[in-house]
Design an enzyme around this catalytic site. Structure first.
Site, PDB file in Angstrom:
ATOM      1  N   GLY A   1       3.682  15.335  -8.302  1.00 33.17           N
ATOM      2  CA  GLY A   1       4.383  15.209  -7.832  1.00 33.17           C
ATOM      3  C   GLY A   1       5.136  16.743  -7.142  1.00 33.17           C
ATOM      4  O   GLY A   1       5.696  16.754  -6.660  1.00 33.17           O
TER       5      GLY A   1
ATOM      6  N   ARG B   1       0.672   8.761 -25.779  1.00 34.40           N
ATOM      7  CA  ARG B   1      -0.087   7.996 -25.064  1.00 34.40           C
ATOM      8  C   ARG B   1       0.412   6.833 -23.863  1.00 34.40           C
ATOM      9  O   ARG B   1       2.104   6.809 -24.198  1.00 34.40           O
ATOM     10  CB  ARG B   1      -1.071   7.065 -25.907  1.00 34.40           C
TER      11      ARG B   1
ATOM     12  N   MET C   1       1.471   5.754 -10.661  1.00 32.62           N
ATOM     13  CA  MET C   1       0.141   5.117 -10.356  1.00 32.62           C
ATOM     14  C   MET C   1      -0.058   3.893 -11.421  1.00 32.62           C
ATOM     15  O   MET C   1      -1.116   3.201 -11.163  1.00 32.62           O
ATOM     16  CB  MET C   1      -1.080   6.255 -10.335  1.00 32.62           C
ATOM     17  N   ARG C   2       1.426   3.125 -11.655  1.00 34.05           N
ATOM     18  CA  ARG C   2       1.452   2.036 -12.257  1.00 34.05           C
ATOM     19  C   ARG C   2       2.165   0.998 -11.559  1.00 34.05           C
ATOM     20  O   ARG C   2       2.917   0.958 -10.221  1.00 34.05           O
ATOM     21  CB  ARG C   2       2.060   2.123 -13.606  1.00 34.05           C
ATOM     22  N   ILE C   3       0.868  -0.180 -11.403  1.00 30.94           N
ATOM     23  CA  ILE C   3       1.126  -1.822 -10.779  1.00 30.94           C
ATOM     24  C   ILE C   3       2.760  -2.230 -11.276  1.00 30.94           C
ATOM     25  O   ILE C   3       2.473  -2.345 -12.637  1.00 30.94           O
ATOM     26  CB  ILE C   3      -0.151  -3.199 -10.403  1.00 30.94           C
TER      27      ILE C   3
ATOM     28  N   ASN D   1       8.317   2.998  -2.013  1.00 28.92           N
ATOM     29  CA  ASN D   1       7.356   3.455  -2.474  1.00 28.92           C
ATOM     30  C   ASN D   1       6.271   4.275  -1.065  1.00 28.92           C
ATOM     31  O   ASN D   1       6.555   3.829  -0.053  1.00 28.92           O
ATOM     32  CB  ASN D   1       5.809   2.276  -2.790  1.00 28.92           C
TER      33      ASN D   1
ATOM     34  N   HIS E   1       2.659   5.414   0.449  1.00 30.92           N
ATOM     35  CA  HIS E   1       0.874   5.088  -0.319  1.00 30.92           C
ATOM     36  C   HIS E   1       0.386   5.516   0.817  1.00 30.92           C
ATOM     37  O   HIS E   1       0.708   5.560   2.604  1.00 30.92           O
ATOM     38  CB  HIS E   1       0.911   3.197   0.127  1.00 30.92           C
TER      39      HIS E   1
ATOM     40  N   SER F   1       2.599   5.444   4.356  1.00 26.78           N
ATOM     41  CA  SER F   1       3.730   5.084   4.581  1.00 26.78           C
ATOM     42  C   SER F   1       4.258   4.822   3.746  1.00 26.78           C
ATOM     43  O   SER F   1       4.357   4.859   2.538  1.00 26.78           O
ATOM     44  CB  SER F   1       3.151   2.905   4.800  1.00 26.78           C
TER      45      SER F   1
ATOM     46  N   THR G   1       8.199  -5.074  -3.466  1.00 23.03           N
ATOM     47  CA  THR G   1       8.120  -5.654  -3.540  1.00 23.03           C
ATOM     48  C   THR G   1       6.806  -6.480  -4.236  1.00 23.03           C
ATOM     49  O   THR G   1       5.871  -5.486  -4.816  1.00 23.03           O
ATOM     50  CB  THR G   1       7.473  -6.890  -2.004  1.00 23.03           C
TER      51      THR G   1
ATOM     52  N   LEU H   1       1.609  -5.540  -4.035  1.00 18.82           N
ATOM     53  CA  LEU H   1       1.047  -3.946  -4.268  1.00 18.82           C
ATOM     54  C   LEU H   1       1.415  -3.422  -2.903  1.00 18.82           C
ATOM     55  O   LEU H   1       0.103  -4.610  -1.862  1.00 18.82           O
ATOM     56  CB  LEU H   1       0.026  -3.941  -4.587  1.00 18.82           C
ATOM     57  N   ASP H   2       2.117  -3.435  -2.329  1.00 18.27           N
ATOM     58  CA  ASP H   2       1.373  -2.068  -0.953  1.00 18.27           C
ATOM     59  C   ASP H   2       1.735  -2.799   0.011  1.00 18.27           C
ATOM     60  O   ASP H   2       1.847  -2.247   0.792  1.00 18.27           O
ATOM     61  CB  ASP H   2       0.162  -1.304  -0.890  1.00 18.27           C
TER      62      ASP H   2
HETATM   63  C1  GRF Z   1       0.759  10.769  -3.238  1.00 19.37           C
HETATM   64  O1  GRF Z   1      -0.710  10.830  -2.324  1.00 19.37           O
HETATM   65  C2  GRF Z   1       0.838   9.016  -2.343  1.00 19.37           C
HETATM   66  O2  GRF Z   1       0.641   8.409  -1.768  1.00 19.37           O
HETATM   67  C3  GRF Z   1       0.350   8.515  -3.295  1.00 19.37           C
HETATM   68  O3  GRF Z   1       0.172   9.828  -4.995  1.00 19.37           O
HETATM   69  C4  GRF Z   1       0.065  10.493  -4.216  1.00 19.37           C
HETATM   70  C5  GRF Z   1       0.588  11.423  -4.550  1.00 19.37           C
HETATM   71  O4  GRF Z   1       1.030  12.574  -4.926  1.00 19.37           O
HETATM   72  N1  GRF Z   1       0.602   7.283  -4.091  1.00 19.37           N
HETATM   73  P1  GRF Z   1       2.115  14.035  -5.641  1.00 19.37           P
HETATM   74  O5  GRF Z   1       1.662  13.332  -7.391  1.00 19.37           O
HETATM   75  O6  GRF Z   1       3.324  13.430  -4.883  1.00 19.37           O
HETATM   76  O7  GRF Z   1       1.864  14.845  -5.335  1.00 19.37           O
END
Ligand code: GRF
Length: 202
Positions: free
Chosen positions: A13, A62, A91-93, A108, A110, A137, A142, A145-146
């Site tokens: 975070g 979990r 980190m989930r799709i 998002n 990325h 970016s 959408t 993904l990405d």
């Molecule tokens: C970032 O680099 C982001 O681009 C990617 O995951 C990382 C998250 O880092 N999707 P954090 O949890 O905000 O430190």
């Protein structure tokens, strides 16, 4: 009227922290933080800033199956008025159904110069390819993904040979461009062409 965002996280975070720290500068408020992992450090950061947090996980901590997580997130969204959803290290799709059901737009973050290097392990892939430039970016979410339209990109020269050091540099860029993009959207200044910023001496 206050511009309110809902932030989805999965991990450390540091980008959430940047959003917290720069909220008054860019004139938005973080209405809530939702994590798909109950032990995400991001939750502690939100709690320290008195932001409501949710971690819809199983009884034993979990992660929920993604469909259940999405359902819970939509329930929270129904009770929380927000203008924008921000995926900051989520980190989930997400499913197409969820993206369509959100009711507000989502962005998002990325770690690559999209459309290059969608998906995971971007830093290692950039190094392996011997690229001269790398970056981050912020784009519309959408179902694919990405792949949504890019709003803002931060670009730098690659000056490391190890993925961790490269990631640390990219984080510095992300911590600037993500809150800035929220500020642009709040001010209705996001345009149809991506805004590209070059970062010197990251
Ligand atoms: C970032 O680099 C982001 O681009 C990617 O995951 C990382 C998250 O880092 N999707 P954090 O949890 O905000 O430190």
């Amino acid at each position: 009227m206050t511009y309110r965002i809902l932030v989805l996280v999965s991990g450390t975070g540091s980008n959430l922290q940047a959003l917290i720290d720069q909220a008054s500068r860019y004139g938005y408020e973080i209405a809530a933080v939702i994590s798909n992992k109950s032990d995400a450090y991001a939750l502690k950061r939100a709690q320290a800033a008195n932001i409501p947090t949710y971690a819809p996980t199983r009884g034993d901590g979990r992660p929920l199956p993604i469909a259940r997580f999405e359902e819970e997130t939509l329930n929270i969204l129904e009770q929380t008025s927000v203008d924008l959803v921000v995926l900051a290290g989520f980190m989930r799709i997400l499913s197409a159904r969820f993206v369509g059901a959100l009711g507000v737009r989502a962005i998002n973050l990325h770690p690559s110069i999209l459309p290059a290097y969608k998906g995971l392990d971007t830093h290692a892939r950039v190094l392996q390819a011997g690229d001269k430039y790398h970056g981050a970016s912020v784009h519309w979410v959408t179902p694919e993904l990405d792949s949504g339209a890019v709003l803002v990109q931060g670009i730098m020269s690659v000056s490391h040979t190890c993925p961790d050091a490269l990631q640390a540099d990219i984080h510095k860029i992300e911590h600037q461009i993500l809150p800035w993009t929220v500020g642009l959207l709040r001010a209705n200044l996001a345009v149809n062409t991506p805004i590209v910023r070059y970062f010197d001496n990251v």
